[in-house]
Design an enzyme around this catalytic site. Structure first.
Site, PDB file in Angstrom:
ATOM      1  CG  ASP A  69      -1.769   1.166   1.392  1.00 35.18           C
ATOM      2  OD1 ASP A  69      -1.868   1.945   0.425  1.00 35.18           O
ATOM      3  OD2 ASP A  69      -2.375   1.338   2.475  1.00 35.18           O
ATOM      4  CG  ASN A  71      -2.840   5.369  -1.419  1.00 38.13           C
ATOM      5  OD1 ASN A  71      -2.885   4.245  -0.902  1.00 38.13           O
ATOM      6  ND2 ASN A  71      -3.737   5.767  -2.300  1.00 38.13           N
ATOM      7  CG  ASP A  73      -5.909   3.351  -0.080  1.00 42.85           C
ATOM      8  OD1 ASP A  73      -5.153   2.373   0.144  1.00 42.85           O
ATOM      9  OD2 ASP A  73      -6.454   3.534  -1.178  1.00 42.85           O
ATOM     10  CG  ASP A  77      -1.225   1.515  -3.885  1.00 39.33           C
ATOM     11  OD1 ASP A  77      -0.025   1.243  -4.059  1.00 39.33           O
ATOM     12  OD2 ASP A  77      -1.644   2.233  -2.941  1.00 39.33           O
ATOM     13  CG  ASP A 151      -6.978 -13.039 -12.870  1.00 38.28           C
ATOM     14  OD1 ASP A 151      -7.691 -13.750 -13.582  1.00 38.28           O
ATOM     15  OD2 ASP A 151      -6.605 -13.347 -11.729  1.00 38.28           O
ATOM     16  CG  ASP A 257     -11.902 -16.121 -13.231  1.00 43.61           C
ATOM     17  OD1 ASP A 257     -11.219 -16.414 -12.243  1.00 43.61           O
ATOM     18  OD2 ASP A 257     -13.145 -16.032 -13.212  1.00 43.61           O
ATOM     19  CD  GLU A 317      -9.908 -20.551 -11.767  1.00 45.83           C
ATOM     20  OE1 GLU A 317      -9.982 -20.699 -10.546  1.00 45.83           O
ATOM     21  OE2 GLU A 317     -10.684 -19.824 -12.393  1.00 45.83           O
ATOM     22  CG  HIS A 375      -7.093 -15.744  -5.590  1.00 42.39           C
ATOM     23  ND1 HIS A 375      -6.501 -16.353  -6.668  1.00 42.39           N
ATOM     24  CD2 HIS A 375      -8.356 -15.474  -5.953  1.00 42.39           C
ATOM     25  CE1 HIS A 375      -7.392 -16.440  -7.637  1.00 42.39           C
ATOM     26  NE2 HIS A 375      -8.522 -15.910  -7.239  1.00 42.39           N
ATOM     27  CG  ASP A 376      -9.976 -18.945  -5.719  1.00 46.44           C
ATOM     28  OD1 ASP A 376     -10.398 -17.859  -5.268  1.00 46.44           O
ATOM     29  OD2 ASP A 376      -9.930 -19.199  -6.933  1.00 46.44           O
TER      30      ASP A 376
HETATM   31  C1  NOJ Z   1     -12.015 -18.143 -10.017  1.00 50.54           C
HETATM   32  C2  NOJ Z   1     -11.290 -17.128  -9.185  1.00 50.54           C
HETATM   33  O1  NOJ Z   1     -10.024 -17.642  -8.849  1.00 50.54           O
HETATM   34  C3  NOJ Z   1     -12.137 -16.858  -7.966  1.00 50.54           C
HETATM   35  O2  NOJ Z   1     -11.468 -16.063  -7.035  1.00 50.54           O
HETATM   36  C4  NOJ Z   1     -13.425 -16.225  -8.414  1.00 50.54           C
HETATM   37  O3  NOJ Z   1     -14.276 -16.091  -7.299  1.00 50.54           O
HETATM   38  C5  NOJ Z   1     -14.135 -17.076  -9.461  1.00 50.54           C
HETATM   39  N1  NOJ Z   1     -13.232 -17.557 -10.463  1.00 50.54           N
HETATM   40  C6  NOJ Z   1     -15.199 -16.286 -10.158  1.00 50.54           C
HETATM   41  O4  NOJ Z   1     -14.600 -15.331 -10.994  1.00 50.54           O
END
Ligand code: NOJ
Length: 599
Positions: A69, A71, A73, A77, A151, A257, A317, A375-376
């Site tokens: 980050d 700035n 907030d 970024d 992405d 995605d 993905e 991240h999932d």
């Molecule tokens: C896969 C992404 O990795 C996930 O974070 C997202 O929620 C779903 N696709 C829907 O875009």
């Protein structure tokens, strides 16, 4: 208030939405929009690998809200990321030494799926910066030999995208057929029901009734993420024009995605039921809502465009599908994530089996990815070493780093894994992840959805100061409780840290082609707790040995060579001077991993 609108309102009160409203109100008109670039895209300089980087290099995933980050907030970024490029690769072994960044979405978004709901593909969300910042990011990354991948979320847009707003208002207008609109069916007592039985991956029906248009629309994910109609040539053209625009601005590739969900059955037939599975989504065979044959044609067109920019790569993905799909849909320079390794428990036989399956599927000519975190998913250390103390957790993290950087395939490292980050518990009130919020507390027990916020906590950079040096403001998501002890600065100074293990491994990988492109062979031992494999090129052979057990294990390597240790998770400087002679015994401490080079 209609049900879906009520849910949307609930989600809009999430901390992300509140913080955005307070600090960075979104105004699409104010968002940075690309014009046709006047300057040629800056070239990638001094990159470690040429066109073959998609196989030899390592990709680092930046989740921009949580990275750096600039700035204060509370949101990461683009200027913050630029400041950290030297950390990622300054050309010396003091830096991590990655080859490419995959940047999770940076486009304007109301944030219902934390950026995976794009309201304008051609612009930069003001919380992340401006288009000038983006240009600087490309130039600064390229100057350091780092490539940049964006992405691409093209299965769906945000319900606040101009295309959807026009589509719902004017069925006969230019955008009328850009989404999947259908009349409902009539159920019992003449009640209106959705056009088919498809479930949303995030829970509930995949169809939402829209009062404005008087029809249902399809959404594989949230109602705020309507699926576009890929059978409409105008949609295809608009998406490809957008893709070309970013390539012209200098990006080196994309992560696609849920790309195997773009096309749906032309007749939108109901899916057959399954009688197993905890979530309603799992209780269907997804015959008709993804993996349609038309995808192959589209991919050919998409790849031809990307390939016309030499040195570009993409990774798709694979969404909720058989890993064999990853093989069928991958091509040179166009990889597909398969999820074998991310689903594999911390047991040697499980990793042996997973690797054998992957090798059998991809064969020598195919090229897999190596993904242990994103991240999932739960953080690597939490998933592989649940309930472990910090020492054990770090030992597992270091051993997993060896696997991730030496198994055959292109490694994708999720930010924070390099400091051994663990999941961060988030209270119910603070949950931002929409599917986790959706059901409410009670339903959550019946329809479990792991809260993905736990793996997205902001990156702790420094010692002292607030929030582990991430921000002086209020971080958009809770920081890890151990930021004062587990952060980049502290690990920098500790030669035995997870961070320094990653650095040494990444630079070792650069020097040893066998770690990048060598053939893979499992080396059986009589010890079920140890996983041993060989990677070989014509010029060098390495052996990787990982002890998954909590106890010391000894085993013999049947070989006529002598071996020298290149890397050792348990030697503070990473490489003990141990030599193993032909037919020698090797003893590994609990969770120790070594890389040996054949003489
Ligand atoms: C896969 C992404 O990795 C996930 O974070 C997202 O929620 C779903 N696709 C829907 O875009």
């Amino acid at each position: 208030m209609p049900k879906q609108t009520a849910k949307a309102a609930a989600a809009a009160t999430s901390p992300t939405a509140k913080a955005r409203a307070a600090k960075a109100p979104r105004s699409r008109s104010k968002a940075a929009r690309p014009s046709t670039p006047t300057q040629p895209a800056p070239p990638v300089e001094n990159a470690a690998f040429g066109e073959d980087w998609w196989r030899r290099g390592v990709v680092y995933q930046v989740y921009p809200r949580s990275f750096a980050d600039s700035n204060d907030d509370g949101f990461g970024d683009l200027p913050g990321l630029i400041d950290k490029l030297d950390y990622l690769n300054d050309g010396t072994e003091r830096s991590l030494g990655i080859d490419a960044i995959w940047l999770s979405p940076i486009h304007p978004s109301p944030g219902f799926d934390v950026g995976y709901d794009v309201a304008d593909y051609d612009a930069i969300d003001p919380i992340f910066g401006t288009l000038d910042d983006f240009g600087r990011l490309v130039a600064e990354a390229h100057r350091r030999g780092i490539r940049l991948m964006l992405d691409l979320v093209m299965n769906h847009t945000s319900s606040e995208h101009g295309w959807f707003e026009q589509s719902r208002r004017d069925p006969n207008g230019a955008y009328g057929d850009w989404y999947l609109w259908r009349d409902g069916r009539r159920g019992r007592f003449g009640r209106r029901i959705p056009p088919n039985n498809w479930s949303s991956f995030f829970g509930g029906s995949a169809w939402t009734w829209d009062e404005v248009r008087g029809q249902y629309y399809l959404h594989t994910f949230l109602p705020e993420q309507p699926d576009v109609n890929w059978r409409n040539p105008a949609v295809r053209e608009a998406m490809l024009t957008m893709v070309r625009g970013w390539l012209e601005r200098g990006v080196d590739g994309f992560r696609l995605d849920v790309f195997n969900a773009f096309f749906k059955d032309a007749d939108l037939r109901s899916n057959p039921r399954r009688y197993r599975g905890r979530r309603p989504y799992d209780r269907q065979v997804h015959l008709y809502d993804k993996d349609q044959p038309e995808l192959v044609d589209f991919l050919a067109e998409f790849r031809a465009l990307v390939d016309s920019f030499p040195g570009s790569m993409t990774v798709g993905e694979l969404f909720s599908s058989d890993p064999i799909g990853a093989v069928r849909l991958s091509a040179p320079r166009h990889l597909v994530f398969d999820w074998w390794l991310i689903k594999t428990p911390w047991k040697a036989p499980s990793f042996v089996r997973a690797s054998q399956m992957r090798e059998a599927m991809f064969r020598e000519s195919g090229w897999p990815t190596v993904v242990l975190g994103n991240h999932d998913q739960s953080r690597l250390a939490s998933r592989l070493a649940p309930r472990a103390d910090a020492t054990t957790s770090d030992e597992v993290a270091r051993a997993a780093a060896v696997l991730s950087l030496s198994l055959r395939g292109t490694p994708f490292l999720y930010y924070g894994e390099e400091i051994g980050a663990r999941d961060v518990a988030v209270t119910w009130e603070e949950i931002i992840d929409p599917p986790a919020r959706r059901g409410g507390r009670l339903v959550r027990r019946l329809v479990p959805w792991w809260n993905r916020d736990q793996a997205r906590s902001p990156m702790p950079w420094g010692r002292g100061g607030p929030n582990g040096g991430f921000t002086a403001g209020r971080p958009w998501l809770r920081m890890a409780p151990d930021v004062d002890t587990r952060n980049v600065a502290v690990q920098d100074d500790d030669s035995g840290s997870v961070l320094n293990a990653y650095r040494r491994l990444l630079w070792l990988r650069r020097r040893h082609p066998a770690m990048q492109v060598g053939t893979y062979r499992h080396v059986p031992t009589r010890t079920p707790d140890v996983y041993v494999y060989e990677r070989a090129t014509d010029d060098e052979t390495i052996i990787v040995a990982v002890n998954f057990a909590a106890k010391e294990r000894s085993f013999g390597i049947r070989t006529s060579r002598r071996w020298r240790t290149l890397f050792d998770t348990h030697a503070p400087d990473g490489a003990a001077s141990r030599e193993i002679s032909a037919g020698g015994e090797l003893t590994l401490q609990p969770r120790q991993a070594v890389i040996l080079l054949g003489a």
